[in-house]
Scaffold this motif. Structure first.
Motif, PDB file in Angstrom:
ATOM      1  N   GLU A 136      39.382  34.661  39.754  1.00  0.00           N
ATOM      2  CA  GLU A 136      40.522  35.410  40.289  1.00  0.00           C
ATOM      3  C   GLU A 136      41.265  34.521  41.279  1.00  0.00           C
ATOM      4  N   PRO A 137      42.546  34.279  41.033  1.00  0.00           N
ATOM      5  CA  PRO A 137      43.323  34.686  39.861  1.00  0.00           C
ATOM      6  C   PRO A 137      43.009  33.806  38.660  1.00  0.00           C
ATOM      7  N   HIS A 197      43.012  42.631  41.465  1.00  0.00           N
ATOM      8  CA  HIS A 197      41.851  43.156  42.194  1.00  0.00           C
ATOM      9  C   HIS A 197      42.342  44.009  43.368  1.00  0.00           C
TER      10      HIS A 197
END
Length: 325
Positions: A271-272, A290
């Motif tokens: 993430e990302p 998220h």
């Protein structure tokens, strides 16, 4: 200031904009030691550190660090997930661990339903088409699916999974769930849920799979090729747990080849995602950053809860919010 309990903190990129508001809660009771400062002066600062404030997916707490902190009492997690921590190692040093169960339940369950609804009704593509096309162009809805009266499968019927089930009942959805352990009968009856001891059996029946399970060694890549192939071509996967619960390579194939209808993800790995990742270029997937708990009121509750937990740990009092894993 130096007489205050010392708290070790490593900056977290995804919370940088809100980090000052977190610190305001702590600075009246703790002397904040940044991790970069600690690395430069570990011999001088090591004995002063009594607590660590950590965020999800920060993995700097290891044996080498713990050996430098002889007076450490508590590791306080700003969030719920503790899969980034070696709990056995930390506890072997006599250090307590706390997280924030309960605070994030409602906003995370709300996010699951928001993703489900957005995917089922093609909300994102509809908005894009209205903004980017001539007003007279119709929105193509041949890939939208019915929500009311459909079948939801919940993988991981913990506190958040149960909250998702309660919301799904408002849409007259049939609820199936798979867990390591069956929930009490009264809880099943409350939401009208049916326990499925075998995951594949559940997957063959459902229209929507909502992934709520904790990430651990047994749940890592729990949903892979075999699981996607077992699902209906009209099924949608919603993941609000951790990215690693789903085999992303298998997910890309499943979405590209039509094994399933779509996916809505609030979590990925990493993430990302890298800008060239194929998931970012598929029309049948929604990805959010998220953001299940990205609400001002929730954030304030998390900051206050984390502070109360940390202070209790340092003062050898029971945690107001004891860890649940």
């Amino acid at each position: 200031m130096d007489k205050q309990p010392h708290l070790l903190l490593s900056p977290c990129p995804f919370l940088e904009m809100n980090l000052n508001s977190i610190l305001e809660t702590f600075q009246n009771h703790f002397c904040i030691v940044w991790f970069s400062e600690f690395i430069k002066n570990s011999k001088q600062l090591g004995e002063k550190i009594v607590g660590i404030l950590t965020f999800s997916e920060q993995t700097y707490i290891n044996k080498k660090l713990l050996d430098l902190l002889p007076n450490l009492k508590v590791v306080s997690v700003f969030g719920v997930g503790v899969d980034h921590l070696d709990l056995t190692l930390i506890r072997s040093y006599g250090v307590k661990i706390c997280n924030l169960p309960g605070i994030v339940t409602s906003p995370t369950a709300d996010m699951a339903m928001a993703l489900l609804l957005a995917s089922a009704r093609n909300i994102v593509s509809g908005v894009q088409q209205v903004k980017n096309s001539e007003p007279t162009n119709p929105i193509i809805a041949d890939t939208a699916v019915e929500i009311t009266g459909s079948i939801m499968g919940i993988l991981g019927m913990g506190t958040i999974g149960l909250a998702v089930a309660k919301r799904a009942r408002g849409f007259d959805m049939t609820i199936l769930y798979h867990n390591r352990k069956r929930r009490p009968v009264e809880e099943e009856q409350e939401v009208g849920a049916t326990f499925c001891p075998y995951l594949l059996d559940m997957l063959t029946q459902i229209d929507f799979l909502v992934v709520c399970v904790d990430l651990n060694s047994s749940s890592t890549k729990m949903i892979g090729e075999q699981e996607f192939r077992a699902m209906k071509p009209s099924a949608t996967v919603v993941n609000i747990a951790r990215g690693l619960v789903i085999d992303q390579d298998a997910l890309v194939t499943a979405l590209s080849e039509g094994w399933i209808r779509g996916a809505a993800l609030d979590v990925t790995y990493p993430e990302p995602l890298p800008r060239g990742h194929p998931l970012l270029h598929l029309n049948n997937v929604i990805i959010t950053p998220h953001s299940g708990t990205d609400i001002k009121e929730t954030f304030e509750k998390m900051a206050n809860g984390c502070f109360e937990n940390t202070l209790a740990g340092v003062e050898d009092r029971p945690f107001p919010l004891p860890i649940k894993v």
